[in-house]
Design a protein around this motif. Structure first.
Motif, PDB file in Angstrom:
ATOM      1  N   LYS A 133       0.833  -1.211   0.000  1.00  0.00           N
ATOM      2  CA  LYS A 133       0.000   0.000   0.000  1.00  0.00           C
ATOM      3  C   LYS A 133       0.866   1.258   0.000  1.00  0.00           C
ATOM      4  N   SER A 137       0.943   3.736  -3.297  1.00  0.00           N
ATOM      5  CA  SER A 137       0.383   5.082  -3.089  1.00  0.00           C
ATOM      6  C   SER A 137       1.293   6.181  -3.631  1.00  0.00           C
ATOM      7  N   ARG A 144       1.151   2.749 -11.811  1.00  0.00           N
ATOM      8  CA  ARG A 144       0.011   2.063 -11.176  1.00  0.00           C
ATOM      9  C   ARG A 144      -0.672   1.136 -12.182  1.00  0.00           C
ATOM     10  N   SER A 172      -5.214  -0.476  -2.934  1.00  0.00           N
ATOM     11  CA  SER A 172      -4.298   0.600  -3.340  1.00  0.00           C
ATOM     12  C   SER A 172      -4.428   0.980  -4.812  1.00  0.00           C
TER      13      SER A 172
END
Length: 180
Positions: A133, A137, A144, A172
């Motif tokens: 996570k 982030s 991502r 996430s």
């Protein structure tokens, strides 16, 4: 590979002559830029989950990477030309580099502050859910998407079987990886 060395010099006298023959006020730091010769060979790694095509707009030479992790050897002149005409390859981390000197010389380090390397992609799913996570982030949108693509493939191929890892990735990334 020949490079100039980055140094910081603090003077102790009122003024000092540097190698560039300029006066330096007391206690001022001098930073010399590192350089790479245009013909230096730079291994450029595809950081995009799929086929990647880049072009040196000055020479019109085209470079093709078939899949994530593929490596093409470009000259520094080619890398510099692509950087000056299409920064998306850098800001989206589609280009990954083993040697960060390239980024330093181009002054492109800002795009790679929290970027994953090829090795980081390989070990991400071995981390704890809290670590996953925290790492995800900080990633940019492009990375991502690459993590999401890699995670979906890993779940489909039963390479990830930890429910806590899958849940951390789903939370996430904001996607569903498995139907429950």
């Amino acid at each position: 590979m020949a490079t100039a060395v980055t140094t910081t010099r603090r003077t102790t006298k009122t003024k000092t002559k540097t190698s560039a023959n300029t006066d330096v006020p007391e206690n001022q730091h001098i930073k010399l830029r590192k350089t790479l010769p245009p013909e230096a060979i730079i291994p450029v790694i595809n950081g995009f989950q799929g086929k990647l095509i880049a072009q040196n707009r000055r020479t019109h030479e085209e470079f093709i990477w078939e899949e994530f992790g593929d490596v093409q050897d470009l000259t520094f002149a080619d890398v510099k030309s692509i950087y000056s005409t299409d920064k998306a390859f850098f800001s989206n981390n589609w280009f990954l580099f083993e040697d960060t000197l390239v980024l330093e010389v181009l002054n492109a380090e800002k795009y790679y502050t929290n970027a994953l390397t090829v090795e980081d992609f390989d070990t991400l799913f071995d981390k704890t859910s809290d670590e996953i996570k925290a790492i995800v982030s900080k990633l940019n949108r492009s990375q991502r998407m690459s993590v999401c693509y890699k995670a979906r493939n890993a779940v489909a191929n039963h390479e990830i079987d930890s429910l806590s890892v899958i849940t951390a990735l789903e939370e996430s990334l904001g996607v569903k990886l498995v139907d429950r």
